[in-house]
Design a protein around this motif. Structure first.
Motif, PDB file in Angstrom:
ATOM      1  N   GLN A  62       0.853  -0.861   0.136  1.00  0.00           N
ATOM      2  CA  GLN A  62      -0.171   0.435  -0.304  1.00  0.00           C
ATOM      3  C   GLN A  62       1.309   1.216   0.480  1.00  0.00           C
ATOM      4  O   GLN A  62       0.133   2.192  -0.635  1.00  0.00           O
ATOM      5  N   ILE A  63       2.196   1.703   0.450  1.00  0.00           N
ATOM      6  CA  ILE A  63       2.702   2.381   0.392  1.00  0.00           C
ATOM      7  C   ILE A  63       3.935   2.123  -0.496  1.00  0.00           C
ATOM      8  O   ILE A  63       3.244   3.466  -1.073  1.00  0.00           O
ATOM      9  N   GLU A  64       3.861   1.612  -1.218  1.00  0.00           N
ATOM     10  CA  GLU A  64       4.183   1.407  -2.704  1.00  0.00           C
ATOM     11  C   GLU A  64       3.606   2.388  -3.732  1.00  0.00           C
ATOM     12  O   GLU A  64       3.900   3.198  -4.271  1.00  0.00           O
ATOM     13  N   ASN A  65       1.972   1.624  -3.139  1.00  0.00           N
ATOM     14  CA  ASN A  65       0.960   2.607  -4.279  1.00  0.00           C
ATOM     15  C   ASN A  65       0.478   4.123  -3.675  1.00  0.00           C
ATOM     16  O   ASN A  65      -0.402   4.380  -4.298  1.00  0.00           O
ATOM     17  N   GLY A  66       1.210   4.256  -2.732  1.00  0.00           N
ATOM     18  CA  GLY A  66       1.132   5.879  -2.176  1.00  0.00           C
ATOM     19  C   GLY A  66       0.061   5.463  -1.720  1.00  0.00           C
ATOM     20  O   GLY A  66      -0.840   7.107  -1.214  1.00  0.00           O
ATOM     21  N   GLN A  67      -0.373   4.748  -1.082  1.00  0.00           N
ATOM     22  CA  GLN A  67      -2.181   4.593  -0.160  1.00  0.00           C
ATOM     23  C   GLN A  67      -1.182   4.451   1.630  1.00  0.00           C
ATOM     24  O   GLN A  67      -1.667   3.583   1.946  1.00  0.00           O
ATOM     25  N   THR A  68      -0.463   5.936   2.461  1.00  0.00           N
ATOM     26  CA  THR A  68       0.124   5.612   3.223  1.00  0.00           C
ATOM     27  C   THR A  68      -0.783   5.417   4.437  1.00  0.00           C
ATOM     28  O   THR A  68      -1.003   5.463   5.447  1.00  0.00           O
ATOM     29  N   THR A  69      -2.871   6.328   4.281  1.00  0.00           N
ATOM     30  CA  THR A  69      -3.293   5.915   5.437  1.00  0.00           C
ATOM     31  C   THR A  69      -3.961   4.695   5.385  1.00  0.00           C
ATOM     32  O   THR A  69      -4.110   4.260   6.458  1.00  0.00           O
ATOM     33  N   SER A  70      -4.299   4.137   4.316  1.00  0.00           N
ATOM     34  CA  SER A  70      -5.038   2.561   4.545  1.00  0.00           C
ATOM     35  C   SER A  70      -3.469   1.863   4.898  1.00  0.00           C
ATOM     36  O   SER A  70      -3.884   0.998   5.883  1.00  0.00           O
ATOM     37  N   ALA A  71      -2.250   2.135   4.884  1.00  0.00           N
ATOM     38  CA  ALA A  71      -1.666   1.130   5.068  1.00  0.00           C
ATOM     39  C   ALA A  71      -1.072   1.607   6.487  1.00  0.00           C
ATOM     40  O   ALA A  71      -1.159   0.360   7.159  1.00  0.00           O
ATOM     41  N   LEU A  72      -1.438   2.384   7.188  1.00  0.00           N
ATOM     42  CA  LEU A  72      -2.019   2.826   8.853  1.00  0.00           C
ATOM     43  C   LEU A  72      -2.745   2.286   9.000  1.00  0.00           C
ATOM     44  O   LEU A  72      -2.776   1.604  10.565  1.00  0.00           O
ATOM     45  N   ASP A  86       8.992  -6.314  15.874  1.00  0.00           N
ATOM     46  CA  ASP A  86       9.467  -4.946  15.805  1.00  0.00           C
ATOM     47  C   ASP A  86       9.187  -4.444  14.483  1.00  0.00           C
ATOM     48  O   ASP A  86       9.301  -3.140  14.303  1.00  0.00           O
ATOM     49  N   LYS A  87       9.435  -5.076  13.051  1.00  0.00           N
ATOM     50  CA  LYS A  87       9.302  -4.144  12.344  1.00  0.00           C
ATOM     51  C   LYS A  87       7.957  -3.901  11.726  1.00  0.00           C
ATOM     52  O   LYS A  87       7.878  -2.571  10.925  1.00  0.00           O
ATOM     53  N   VAL A  88       6.638  -4.348  12.532  1.00  0.00           N
ATOM     54  CA  VAL A  88       5.314  -3.742  12.361  1.00  0.00           C
ATOM     55  C   VAL A  88       5.238  -2.334  13.361  1.00  0.00           C
ATOM     56  O   VAL A  88       5.004  -1.549  12.466  1.00  0.00           O
ATOM     57  N   SER A  89       5.969  -2.530  14.447  1.00  0.00           N
ATOM     58  CA  SER A  89       5.836  -1.639  15.135  1.00  0.00           C
ATOM     59  C   SER A  89       7.017  -0.574  14.499  1.00  0.00           C
ATOM     60  O   SER A  89       5.901   1.392  14.195  1.00  0.00           O
ATOM     61  N   LYS A  90       7.773  -0.462  14.082  1.00  0.00           N
ATOM     62  CA  LYS A  90       8.281   0.698  13.579  1.00  0.00           C
ATOM     63  C   LYS A  90       8.067   1.510  12.533  1.00  0.00           C
ATOM     64  O   LYS A  90       7.720   2.522  11.613  1.00  0.00           O
ATOM     65  N   LEU A  91       7.199   0.319  11.906  1.00  0.00           N
ATOM     66  CA  LEU A  91       7.015   1.059  10.166  1.00  0.00           C
ATOM     67  C   LEU A  91       5.415   1.476  10.615  1.00  0.00           C
ATOM     68  O   LEU A  91       5.106   2.896   9.560  1.00  0.00           O
ATOM     69  N   LEU A  92       5.099   0.959  12.106  1.00  0.00           N
ATOM     70  CA  LEU A  92       3.516   1.671  12.127  1.00  0.00           C
ATOM     71  C   LEU A  92       4.152   3.313  12.424  1.00  0.00           C
ATOM     72  O   LEU A  92       3.398   3.881  12.058  1.00  0.00           O
ATOM     73  N   LEU A  99       2.443  11.203   7.626  1.00  0.00           N
ATOM     74  CA  LEU A  99       1.006  11.106   7.911  1.00  0.00           C
ATOM     75  C   LEU A  99       0.697  12.706   8.282  1.00  0.00           C
ATOM     76  O   LEU A  99       0.504  13.579   8.198  1.00  0.00           O
ATOM     77  N   ASP A 100       2.029  12.947   9.763  1.00  0.00           N
ATOM     78  CA  ASP A 100       1.314  14.410  10.608  1.00  0.00           C
ATOM     79  C   ASP A 100       2.761  14.835   9.786  1.00  0.00           C
ATOM     80  O   ASP A 100       1.687  15.898   9.849  1.00  0.00           O
ATOM     81  N   ALA A 101       3.461  14.701   9.517  1.00  0.00           N
ATOM     82  CA  ALA A 101       3.884  15.424   8.380  1.00  0.00           C
ATOM     83  C   ALA A 101       3.258  16.261   7.161  1.00  0.00           C
ATOM     84  O   ALA A 101       3.436  17.344   6.679  1.00  0.00           O
ATOM     85  N   LYS A 102       2.751  15.749   6.189  1.00  0.00           N
ATOM     86  CA  LYS A 102       2.027  15.902   5.015  1.00  0.00           C
ATOM     87  C   LYS A 102       0.515  16.693   5.843  1.00  0.00           C
ATOM     88  O   LYS A 102       0.689  17.646   5.128  1.00  0.00           O
TER      89      LYS A 102
END
Length: 306
Positions: A62-72, A86-92, A99-102
């Motif tokens: 989803q991130i690769e496709n620009g769907q960051t909100t859905s990825a969250l 740990d990978k899930v936690s860091k990517l989350l 998204l906060d920066a955006k």
């Protein structure tokens, strides 16, 4: 009697042995049940971990496709299934900061946007798709900062009557990409400044044309008033101007005063000839009576300089 006693003892022994077998069977059954329950729990945990891993891959896609909100949303579900991943936690955390920066950038808040992007850097996203998007967002944040600077410079220049400077700053503002909402808003506000510049330039041109067509006929210091100034107001501007610039208010000098804005004036200084019929231009100035700042027109470059 002896026979009966022996029989009773034999029966008692049989019963005791039977009870021992029964207790052993119960113990084995209990142990078997515990083992079965533990196996069931382990299987459930493994299932949740597998589902979380699948959701992680989905979020990355989803991130690769620009769907960051859905990825969250996907990553939050994955974390509920396996909080130890740990990978899930860091990517989350990275997606949330992105998204906060955006959002901050769209609100024109470059400071908060950069703070959120800095948190992403500390999470070390290892060059994935989100890192690339974050770099693009960082570039846009820098552009928004530039847009704010060009707009503020143009606004100050217009306020002080530096219209050519304002035009140059607005040109730089409009050259920036308008894909960021904050930049687009500043560009729209810049249109209002352009209208003010055009109106002031038109008024100044008319005033200068009117001044050029008239000649000084007085043998003493004279003044010309435009822009609705009274004679008293004009004299006050001239007195303030000559004292600041260091021009002696002597006989034969004439001053053309044009109001450009609040506390801001254009002063044209001429020196009359011996017959007081034609005044030779000494200089054209832009003068702020409030701050005491002034610039003089460079007749070669056409720009006002300090």
């Amino acid at each position: 009697m002896t026979l009966q006693l022996n029989i009773k003892r034999s029966l008692t022994g049989v019963i005791a042995i039977a009870m021992l077998f029964s207790l052993a069977a119960c113990r084995n059954s209990s142990q078997s049940g515990a083992t079965s329950g533990s196996s069931s729990t382990s299987s459930s945990e493994q299932s949740d971990q597998k589902r979380a891993a699948t959701l992680l891959k989905k979020a990355q896609k989803q991130i690769e496709n620009g769907q960051t909100t859905s990825a969250l949303t996907t990553l939050k579900k994955a974390q509920e299934l396996d909080s130890s991943n740990d990978k899930v936690s860091k990517l989350l955390a990275n997606v949330q900061n992105y998204l906060d920066a955006k959002d901050a950038l769209n609100d024109g808040d470059t400071s908060s946007a950069n703070e959120s992007l800095a948190k992403m850097t500390s999470e070390q996203t290892n060059g994935d798709a989100l890192t690339s998007q974050a770099k693009d967002l960082s570039t846009k944040a820098a552009q928004l900062k530039e847009a704010n600077r060009w707009y503020q410079n143009a606004y100050d220049a217009v306020s002080n009557g530096y219209y050519e400077t304002a035009k140059a700053d607005l040109a730089k503002l409009n050259a920036l990409p308008s894909s960021v909402r904050g930049i687009k808003n500043l560009q729209n506000q810049g249109k209002s400044l352009t209208s003010q510049i055009n109106a002031a330039s038109s008024s100044t041109t008319t005033a200068q044309s009117s001044n050029s067509s008239s000649s000084s006929t007085s043998s003493s210091t004279t003044s010309q008033t435009t822009g609705g100034l009274t004679d008293e107001q004009t004299d006050q501007v001239i007195t303030s101007f000559t004292g600041t610039v260091g021009i002696t208010n002597q006989s034969g000098l004439s001053f053309g005063v044009t109001q450009l804005g609040t506390n801001y004036y254009q002063v044209e200084v001429r020196q009359n000839n011996s017959s007081n019929t034609v005044g030779s231009l000494t200089g054209i100035y832009r003068y702020n009576t409030q701050t005491g700042s002034y610039t003089k027109l460079n007749t070669i470059t056409g720009k006002y300089e300090k």
